[in-house]
Design a protein around this motif. Structure first.
Motif, short mmCIF file in Angstrom:
data_model
loop_
_atom_site.label_atom_id
_atom_site.label_comp_id
_atom_site.label_asym_id
_atom_site.label_seq_id
_atom_site.Cartn_x
_atom_site.Cartn_y
_atom_site.Cartn_z
N GLY A 285 0.68 -1.30 0.03
CA GLY A 285 0.13 0.22 -0.07
C GLY A 285 0.89 1.26 0.13
N VAL A 286 0.33 2.38 0.50
CA VAL A 286 1.08 3.67 0.53
C VAL A 286 2.16 3.56 1.65
CG1 VAL A 286 -0.88 4.99 -0.60
CG2 VAL A 286 -0.77 4.66 1.92
N GLY A 287 2.02 2.75 2.47
CA GLY A 287 2.91 2.84 3.57
C GLY A 287 2.60 2.41 4.91
N GLU A 288 3.25 2.66 5.88
CA GLU A 288 2.94 1.97 7.27
C GLU A 288 3.58 3.11 8.45
OE1 GLU A 288 3.77 -1.94 7.98
OE2 GLU A 288 5.81 -1.47 8.46
N VAL A 289 2.96 3.14 9.53
CA VAL A 289 3.40 3.91 10.48
C VAL A 289 3.89 3.20 11.54
CG1 VAL A 289 3.02 6.05 11.87
CG2 VAL A 289 1.93 6.00 9.68
N ARG A 290 5.26 3.10 11.99
CA ARG A 290 5.64 2.24 13.08
C ARG A 290 5.78 2.99 14.41
NH1 ARG A 290 10.02 -0.41 9.35
NH2 ARG A 290 8.60 -1.53 7.79
N HIS A 291 5.42 2.58 15.65
CA HIS A 291 5.61 2.91 16.72
C HIS A 291 5.52 2.08 17.80
CE1 HIS A 291 1.40 2.04 17.87
NE2 HIS A 291 1.38 1.87 16.74
N GLN B 155 8.89 7.48 22.00
CA GLN B 155 7.57 8.09 20.98
C GLN B 155 7.96 8.34 19.56
OE1 GLN B 155 5.32 11.38 22.79
NE2 GLN B 155 4.69 10.07 24.57
N GLN B 156 9.26 7.79 19.53
CA GLN B 156 9.69 8.02 17.98
C GLN B 156 8.76 7.14 16.93
OE1 GLN B 156 12.98 9.30 16.95
NE2 GLN B 156 12.04 9.37 15.23
N VAL B 157 8.64 7.62 15.82
CA VAL B 157 7.58 7.43 14.99
C VAL B 157 8.33 7.25 13.61
CG1 VAL B 157 5.57 7.62 13.37
CG2 VAL B 157 5.67 8.30 16.07
N ASP B 158 8.22 6.01 12.91
CA ASP B 158 8.93 5.87 11.66
C ASP B 158 7.72 6.05 10.63
OD1 ASP B 158 11.20 5.11 13.18
OD2 ASP B 158 10.86 3.05 12.87
N LEU B 159 7.94 6.72 9.59
CA LEU B 159 7.03 6.60 8.36
C LEU B 159 7.54 6.03 7.27
CD1 LEU B 159 4.21 8.00 7.23
CD2 LEU B 159 5.83 9.82 6.64
N VAL B 160 7.28 4.83 6.83
CA VAL B 160 7.64 4.03 6.12
C VAL B 160 6.70 3.92 4.75
CG1 VAL B 160 8.60 1.70 5.71
CG2 VAL B 160 8.27 2.42 7.92
N LEU B 161 7.42 4.31 3.66
CA LEU B 161 6.64 4.78 2.53
C LEU B 161 6.54 3.32 1.53
CD1 LEU B 161 8.24 8.20 1.90
CD2 LEU B 161 6.21 7.69 2.85
N GLY B 162 5.52 3.24 1.17
CA GLY B 162 5.34 1.87 0.43
C GLY B 162 5.27 2.13 -0.94
N PRO B 163 5.14 0.95 -1.86
CA PRO B 163 5.06 0.94 -3.25
C PRO B 163 4.09 1.78 -4.03
CG PRO B 163 4.67 -1.17 -2.60
CD PRO B 163 5.03 -0.22 -1.32
N ASP B 164 2.89 2.02 -3.26
CA ASP B 164 2.00 2.78 -3.97
C ASP B 164 1.76 4.06 -3.49
OD1 ASP B 164 0.80 0.20 -4.74
OD2 ASP B 164 -0.75 0.21 -3.28
N PHE B 165 2.97 4.51 -2.83
CA PHE B 165 3.10 5.98 -2.39
C PHE B 165 3.47 6.74 -3.85
CE2 PHE B 165 5.19 9.97 -1.22
CZ PHE B 165 4.30 9.98 -0.09
#
Length: 182
Positions: free
Chosen positions: A112-118, A146-156
């Motif tokens: 999808g567009v990505g995921e938010v890891r926390h 509280q660090q957040v990872d914004l991981v961009l996926g193939p549909d972004f």
């Protein structure tokens, strides 16, 4: 011989009234009062249920945060080169603190567009960041910050997949209204 007579009160003649009609009237009146009170209690229960639902919605909804207080690592998990840098620049312009820009080091397959890891303590922060990437999945790991990872996926898609500030404000509005009803 004389007979003694005792004086007795005179016997009252029956008036002809029957006690049944007033009793029926009182019974009907009691039933009407019972119906009114039942309706009042039912409406009160409905109002309490609505308020409890609004409070639950307000607690579950993402809270508005100051982007300057949110630290985000932007990772690229797609085949598009420079994607993480472009998104990090956009988020930095919106006031977010960018901690790192790189390819996804986890090796997880992102769809999808990505995921938010926390982590558990960053759940609220992740929900806020996820508003900027509609369709992103939330992924909880074991980190303690509280660090957040914004991981961009193939549909972004650059220029289309990130929400505008107006979209984020509109997404936060129902939560603020629900909090006001609470």
């Amino acid at each position: 011989m004389t007979t003694l007579r005792t004086e007795r009160p005179a016997v009252r003649a029956r008036s002809g009234r029957r006690p049944l009609p007033p009793l029926i009237f009182l019974l009907v009146l009691a039933l009407v009062a019972l119906g009114v009170w039942w309706n009042v209690f039912r409406q009160d229960a409905d109002l309490r249920a609505e308020r409890d639902a609004a409070c639950a919605e307000a607690e579950a909804a993402p809270q508005a945060l100051d982007p300057a207080t949110v630290s985000v690592r932007v990772y690229n998990a797609s085949d598009q080169g420079g994607l993480a840098q472009a998104v990090a620049d956009d988020l930095g312009a919106r006031g977010f603190t960018i901690a790192e820009i790189a390819n996804d080091p986890s090796g997880r397959e992102v769809t999808g567009v990505g995921e938010v890891r926390h982590g558990p303590s960053g759940k609220g922060t992740a929900a806020f960041v996820a508003l900027y990437l509609p369709g992103a999945e939330l992924w909880q790991d074991i980190r303690a910050t509280q660090q957040v990872d914004l991981v961009l996926g193939p549909d972004f898609v650059i220029g289309e997949s990130l929400a505008t500030d107006d979209d984020v404000t509109a997404a936060l509005a129902p939560a603020e209204e629900a909090a006001a009803d609470c």
